[in-house]
Design an enzyme around this catalytic site. Structure first.
Site, PDB file in Angstrom:
ATOM      1  N   SER A 173       0.793  -1.267   0.071  1.00  0.00           N
ATOM      2  CA  SER A 173      -0.084   0.039  -0.144  1.00  0.00           C
ATOM      3  C   SER A 173       0.680   1.196   0.049  1.00  0.00           C
ATOM      4  O   SER A 173       1.721   1.541  -0.736  1.00  0.00           O
ATOM      5  CB  SER A 173      -1.047   0.049   1.100  1.00  0.00           C
ATOM      6  OG  SER A 173      -2.105   0.734   0.834  1.00  0.00           O
ATOM      7  N   LYS A 187     -22.060  17.202   9.439  1.00  0.00           N
ATOM      8  CA  LYS A 187     -20.849  17.396  10.146  1.00  0.00           C
ATOM      9  C   LYS A 187     -20.322  16.166  10.869  1.00  0.00           C
ATOM     10  O   LYS A 187     -18.934  16.426  11.419  1.00  0.00           O
ATOM     11  CB  LYS A 187     -21.342  18.657  11.485  1.00  0.00           C
ATOM     12  CG  LYS A 187     -19.971  19.073  12.094  1.00  0.00           C
ATOM     13  CD  LYS A 187     -19.017  19.664  11.216  1.00  0.00           C
ATOM     14  CE  LYS A 187     -17.815  20.188  12.155  1.00  0.00           C
ATOM     15  NZ  LYS A 187     -16.718  20.527  11.092  1.00  0.00           N
TER      16      LYS A 187
END
Length: 333
Positions: free
Chosen positions: A138, A190
């Site tokens: 990765s 949010k």
């Protein structure tokens, strides 16, 4: 038995303090107290140099805490940036070897390290070779794409090309124990990815769009760094799976399979010399004494009990942020 072990672990900081006051534990400087990088030769001889630059563990732009918080070590990004800046001032360096042994890390840190390595190559013309240790997956693979050549050990694990944003939905458990989500938000999204409630379909789409954008960036970096990549298998190569070294070679993810001697031979060839000193940078009093030594690459403290070193290290934990990371379920970064 497990309860007793946990209780003993919780008492360890107090025990260290008590032993220190009694003179049984010495908390000694691990370094000189300065921030300078120093150079040491770990192998070979000659006027020309090969810089051996390890990239190990979780790749991050945040300092790591070790020894129960007593020691703060520089982030991977800070360490690599300082080393490349120093190397850029040394005309004797003929090649750089990135020794990568990492499952990856944060997207931002991996991308910035990649950019720093690419800039070093561009501005100095010094060849850079990526050498894979046990794992270069990765984000560890991502930073290797800035190198000229990539060599993996026969037993290396690589690949895991993809993005993950860790998350959990604990709302079912909270319902069972009678805990309600009492968060106040300024707008509907949010508290997106809050573990206290189930995500809405719209929120899932928002997060997936971010993941897709970062994944597209990863794939473009791989395609730029591996022009010989087998694009007929691109979907399989980039679906997040890991590869053994022989499969990685067959698919064009790496250039060669070999050991450290092969890496150094390629580095000398790339530098255009028959012999060269392999050097490492370090900060502190204790210089690395070999290529693979983990000794004192950064400043800090060392605990000793009755003259024996005490390893109290803890790995940093990843928050809910995008990661170029191979992390099998249940593994900490």
């Amino acid at each position: 038995m497990r309860l007793r072990a946990l209780t003993a672990l919780r008492r360890l900081p107090l025990l260290v303090v008590i032993l220190a006051l009694a003179g049984c534990v010495v908390i000694s400087p691990f370094g000189r107290g300065d921030n300078d990088l120093h150079e040491t030769t770990v192998q070979g001889e000659g006027a020309r140099k090969i810089l051996w630059l390890p990239i190990s563990g979780f790749i991050s732009d945040a300092p790591s805490q070790r020894a129960l918080g007593l020691v703060q070590q520089p982030s991977t990004l800070a360490t690599i940036s300082r080393a490349l800046d120093k190397a850029a001032e040394d005309d004797a360096i003929g090649a750089v070897v990135l020794r990568i042994n990492s499952p990856g890390g944060t997207v931002a840190a991996a991308d910035e390290i990649y950019a720093r390595i690419a800039r070093y190559r561009r501005e100095t013309g010094v060849p850079v070779i990526a050498s894979f240790g046990g794992v270069a997956a990765s984000g560890g693979y991502y930073v290797a794409m800035a190198a000229d050549r990539v060599i993996a050990q026969p037993t290396s694990i690589t690949g895991s090309i993809g993005v993950i944003i860790p998350g959990v939905n604990a709302s079912g458990l909270l319902d069972k124990i009678g805990v309600d989500n009492a968060s106040y938000v300024s707008a509907a999204h949010k508290d997106i990815m809050s573990p206290l409630r189930e995500a809405t379909p719209e929120e899932r789409a928002i997060v997936q769009k971010v993941v897709d954008s970062l994944f597209k960036r990863f794939v473009s970096v791989v395609e730029a760094g591996r022009p010989e990549l087998d694009r007929a298998h691109l979907d399989d190569i980039t679906d997040g799976r890991i590869f053994a070294a022989d499969d990685a070679l067959r698919l064009g993810l790496i250039d060669k399979i070999g050991h450290i001697d092969d890496v150094l031979a390629l580095a000398r060839e790339s530098a255009g010399v028959d012999s060269a000193r392999v050097i490492r940078y370090y900060q502190g009093r204790s210089a690395p004494d070999s290529i693979l030594s983990e000794s004192a690459a950064a400043g800090g403290l060392r605990l000793q009990a009755a003259g024996m070193p005490v390893d109290l290290s803890f790995e940093s934990q990843a928050a809910a942020q995008p990661l170029y990371l191979w992390r099998p379920q249940g593994m900490s970064p």
